[in-house]
Design an enzyme around this catalytic site. Structure first.
Site, PDB file in Angstrom:
ATOM      1  CB  SER A 216       2.810   1.657   6.384  1.00 38.92           C
ATOM      2  OG  SER A 216       1.543   1.310   6.833  1.00 38.92           O
TER       3      SER A 216
ATOM      4  CG  ASP B 225       0.348  -4.072   2.834  1.00 40.69           C
ATOM      5  OD1 ASP B 225       0.874  -3.584   1.815  1.00 40.69           O
ATOM      6  OD2 ASP B 225      -0.434  -3.431   3.564  1.00 40.69           O
TER       7      ASP B 225
ATOM      8  CG  HIS C 210      -0.594   0.302   2.487  1.00 44.40           C
ATOM      9  ND1 HIS C 210      -0.312  -0.663   3.432  1.00 44.40           N
ATOM     10  CD2 HIS C 210      -0.380   1.483   3.104  1.00 44.40           C
ATOM     11  CE1 HIS C 210       0.053  -0.090   4.560  1.00 44.40           C
ATOM     12  NE2 HIS C 210       0.016   1.217   4.395  1.00 44.40           N
TER      13      HIS C 210
HETATM   14  N1  ARG Z   1      -4.775   0.553   7.820  1.00 42.42           N
HETATM   15  C1  ARG Z   1      -3.481   0.547   7.197  1.00 42.42           C
HETATM   16  C2  ARG Z   1      -2.885   1.949   7.259  1.00 42.42           C
HETATM   17  O1  ARG Z   1      -3.373   2.757   7.986  1.00 42.42           O
HETATM   18  C3  ARG Z   1      -3.531   0.016   5.811  1.00 42.42           C
HETATM   19  C4  ARG Z   1      -4.142   0.913   4.796  1.00 42.42           C
HETATM   20  C5  ARG Z   1      -4.116   0.406   3.394  1.00 42.42           C
HETATM   21  N2  ARG Z   1      -5.146  -0.579   3.168  1.00 42.42           N
HETATM   22  C6  ARG Z   1      -6.446  -0.276   2.852  1.00 42.42           C
HETATM   23  N3  ARG Z   1      -7.314  -1.253   2.723  1.00 42.42           N
HETATM   24  N4  ARG Z   1      -6.862   0.945   2.669  1.00 42.42           N
HETATM   25  O2  ARG Z   1      -2.328   2.533   6.384  1.00 42.42           O
HETATM   26  N1  GLU Z   2      -1.227   1.339   7.745  1.00 45.30           N
HETATM   27  C1  GLU Z   2      -0.546   2.373   8.447  1.00 45.30           C
HETATM   28  C2  GLU Z   2       0.417   3.169   7.563  1.00 45.30           C
HETATM   29  O1  GLU Z   2       0.268   3.237   6.402  1.00 45.30           O
HETATM   30  C3  GLU Z   2       0.188   1.772   9.579  1.00 45.30           C
HETATM   31  C4  GLU Z   2      -0.796   1.243  10.490  1.00 45.30           C
HETATM   32  C5  GLU Z   2      -1.026   2.157  11.666  1.00 45.30           C
HETATM   33  O2  GLU Z   2      -1.599   3.237  11.533  1.00 45.30           O
HETATM   34  O3  GLU Z   2      -0.577   1.708  12.709  1.00 45.30           O
HETATM   35  O4  GLU Z   2       1.296   3.842   8.015  1.00 45.30           O
END
Ligand code: ARG
Ligand code: GLU
Length: 695
Positions: free
Chosen positions: A627, A219, A83
């Site tokens: 991330s 991921d 991502h």
């Molecule tokens: N929750 C994770 C973060 O905050 C992954 C985000 C990417 N994935 C998604 N399904 N949007 O970035």
């Molecule tokens: N998915 C988040 C990012 O892109 C990391 C997950 C979180 O927020 O802990 O940085």
């Protein structure tokens, strides 16, 4: 026997009490080093950060300012999340080569794809410059004067800092302006795409599984840093060569078990761990609900349209994911703050603080801080919500309004002369082309109708029929000519004429009021932070995340989110197959992966139980920006990649609770398996240093 059990319990509690926190890598000697070793680490503070010799920190790079990446070969190969590389993967994709759908694997160095605008940045060294930044700052100065003084000092310090010609410096504030650190950095701008799994692996589970455990997402994506012949940063050139890093992470084949030490090293973005209780109340009771409501209204429109049309589904997939990500997080955060009694706990800490202030006879200095903060926050909520709603609507969610916002900035640039205007115009042109490439007028109109009522009663959907900015050719025509001509045409455009008064009101009323109130609150919070550390010196203080390099550590652990439920810390490929829904856009599984599963063809990447691990949980304190951060074992080897947190623990940005907060990592054995067995990209495996630390 009983005593032994109690002792074990006591030790576990002691151990879990020492987790949480995002620590400055140059200051680990002492308490952190001891904590880490108590948790099972064999690393010294110097193994992690050393100015004179290479150390783990030399393998960690900020990825494009928002994510983290790590070097895993002596030829500059880096890993980050899928991502995080999504934009680059997408930008190289076309109907003939759909790398999002099919994945991408460069067969040789020559096939690796350059990415305009992408950069990674290493930290060369970190220095405490607090005294020099605060020199001459006195208590009787206004906030403006203080700011001017610290800005001036910072500029002088940076100008005097010894560094190589290709390096940069920055100074960042810590502990709400009570400490300052200087960073010498090295930025590489020739970073090429090397490999990415298909979305059905790299984004498996998509929004349904986002922020949730159990997770089964691969991921990851792979890039390579290129440098000039002297191994220095250089703009893209075909003559550049793979970067030779000062350090790269060996990759462990031995996997993890519950209780193993884990260290996550990366660039966490923002946390607010020291807010007064009133602020947590304001955020969870006013700010979050209003932002959630706006995004929910927008998502309803987007989701319905995506269901009804494949074309719209593809056009809006990435926008939908972005809008849904924070939306879902805020909901989880609010639930977690409630469930963990965060506000009551913060009030208890404040009572303790007030008592200690009394005991130490510091009432003259600190006695009014909390009541003043309370009064300020009472007056802050309304403008905070208003400003945030504006940003949601005019900057983040509705694309027609977003274009108008950008155009208004271009109009403002005209005041600085034709050159500035032309630069701004070029930028806006390319943004608008990008926006309109994946734009559907009826969807955006639907979003407009759904979310504008959160800001105003003045709603006119007919602007969509009249404006030039739903069609790229018409839009570009408006932007032709001198600045005066463009501005005149703009003012006649229905959408611009509609949006402009809101934008003007934002800059003349909303933003100044917000800034004034926010500055006053920040000043109080600076004092409160200082007071807390002085009056309650035995608490564990770590600075809030601010996009600088941090170490967080913990152990592999499951968790019990509610009565009678316990989550195991490791998921397997079996779980991918359990979730498999043929043809589904979130839960489809590629044929090849199904075949490998059926044949149990896991090679050396299987766990001791014969299953293929996919993701695992840890007690590391992480946030957005982490991330792609490496999960590192007790010896400094790579064991996984951080990419998310669990639903019940998303409140850790304001209230980290080691009982319930877990970060989610993809197991590096799954990454290796996909590269090797799924993609057959052996050349990449050969480049890495695979190790067996447990044998
Ligand atoms: N929750 C994770 C973060 O905050 C992954 C985000 C990417 N994935 C998604 N399904 N949007 O970035
Ligand atoms: N998915 C988040 C990012 O892109 C990391 C997950 C979180 O927020 O802990 O940085």
């Amino acid at each position: 026997m009983k005593l032994f059990k109690i002792l074990v319990l006591f030790i576990t509690l002691q151990v879990s009490a020492q987790q949480g926190g995002m620590w400055i890598p140059s200051l680990l000697k002492g308490m952190n080093e001891n904590d880490m070793q108590a948790l099972g680490s064999k690393l010294t503070a110097k193994d992690i950060y050393d100015v004179n010799h290479s150390s783990l920190k030399d393998a960690i790079a900020h990825f494009n300012g928002g994510c983290t990446s790590e070097v895993i070969s002596k030829q500059g190969l880096i890993l980050t999340n899928h991502h995080c590389g999504y934009g680059q993967i997408q930008s190289h994709s076309s109907l003939e080569h759909d790398y999002l759908k099919e994945g991408f694997w460069a067969k040789s160095l020559a096939d690796e794809l350059p990415n305009e605008g992408l950069y990674v940045e290493f930290i060369v060294r970190i220095e405490d410059v607090t005294d020099r930044v605060l020199e001459g700052v006195t208590a009787d100065m206004t906030e403006k004067e203080k700011q001017a003084k610290t800005d001036g000092n910072s500029n002088r310090i940076q100008a005097a800092t010894k560094k190589e010609a290709w390096q940069d410096t920055k100074i960042k504030s810590f502990f709400k302006g009570n400490q300052y650190f200087l960073f010498v950095t090295e930025r590489f701008t020739d970073v090429r795409l090397v490999g990415a799994p298909p979305t059905s692996i790299g984004k498996f589970g998509s929004d349904t599984d986002n922020w949730v455990w159990p997770r089964h997402t691969g991921d990851f994506s792979i890039f390579r840093i290129y440098a000039d012949k002297n191994n220095r940063p250089a703009a893209y050139s075909k003559d550049n060569v793979p970067y030779k890093p000062k350090h790269f992470l060996p990759v462990s084949l031995d996997g993890i078990s519950e209780g193993d030490f884990t260290l996550v090293f990366g660039f966490p973005g923002t946390t607010q761990e020291y807010l007064p209780a009133v602020a947590i109340k304001e955020i969870t009771e006013e700010l979050n609900p209003s932002n959630i409501a706006i995004r929910e209204a927008a998502l309803k429109v987007i989701d319905a349209n995506m269901k009804a049309s494949d074309e719209i589904r593809i056009q809006y997939a990435s926008k939908q994911a972005r809008i849904a990500n924070a939306w879902k997080k805020w909901i989880g955060e609010n639930l977690g703050i409630k469930k963990s009694n965060a506000i009551a706990k913060r009030q208890a800490l404040e009572a303790e603080f007030t008592e200690a202030v009394k005991q130490k006879k510091l009432e003259n200095q600190y006695g009014n801080l909390l009541s003043e903060l309370e009064a300020r926050y009472d007056e802050f909520g309304a403008i905070d919500v208003k400003r945030s709603n504006f940003v949601e609507i005019f900057v983040r969610t509705n694309e027609l309004m977003q274009m108008m916002f950008r155009l208004s900035q271009m109009e403002a640039a005209a005041a600085k002369g034709e050159d500035t205007f032309n630069k701004a115009r070029t930028a806006v042109q390319s943004r608008i082309k990008g926006t309109l490439k994946d734009f559907n007028t009826e969807v955006d109109r639907g979003i407009y109708e759904a979310i504008m009522p959160f800001y105003t009663t003045n709603i006119d959907p007919s602007i969509y029929d009249k404006t030039a900015f739903t069609n790229v050719d018409n839009a570009m025509k408006v932007l032709e000519g001198s600045s005066a001509e463009v501005i005149e045409k703009l003012h006649q455009d229905a959408a611009y004429a509609y949006a402009k008064p809101f934008i003007d009101d934002f800059y003349t009323n909303v933003e100044p009021e917000f800034q004034e109130k926010n500055t006053a609150i920040n000043a109080l919070e600076t004092q409160y932070m200082k007071a807390l550390m002085e009056v309650l010196p035995n608490e564990r203080y770590y600075p809030d995340a601010n996009s600088t390099l941090r170490v967080t550590y913990g152990q592999v652990r499951g968790y019990g989110p509610r009565d009678a439920v316990y989550y195991e810390p490791v998921t397997y490929l079996d779980g991918v197959m359990e979730k498999y829904v043929p043809g589904d856009y979130e839960f489809d599984v590629p044929q090849k992966l199904q075949e490998l599963y059926a044949a149990k063809d896991y090679g050396r990447y299987a766990d001791a139980n014969g299953k293929l691990p996919v993701c695992f949980l840890g007690t590391n304190h992480t946030t957005g920006g982490n991330s792609g951060s490496p999960a590192i074992d007790a010896h400094g080897n790579l064991i996984g990649l951080n990419f998310d947190r669990v639903w019940e623990g998303t409140m850790s940005d304001m209230n980290y609770d080691p009982e319930i907060c877990r970060n989610i990592m993809v197991d590096v054995r799954y990454v290796l398996f996909i590269i090797d067995k799924y993609a057959g990209a052996e050349r990449l495996i050969k480049e890495m240093k695979l190790v067996h630390p447990k044998k």
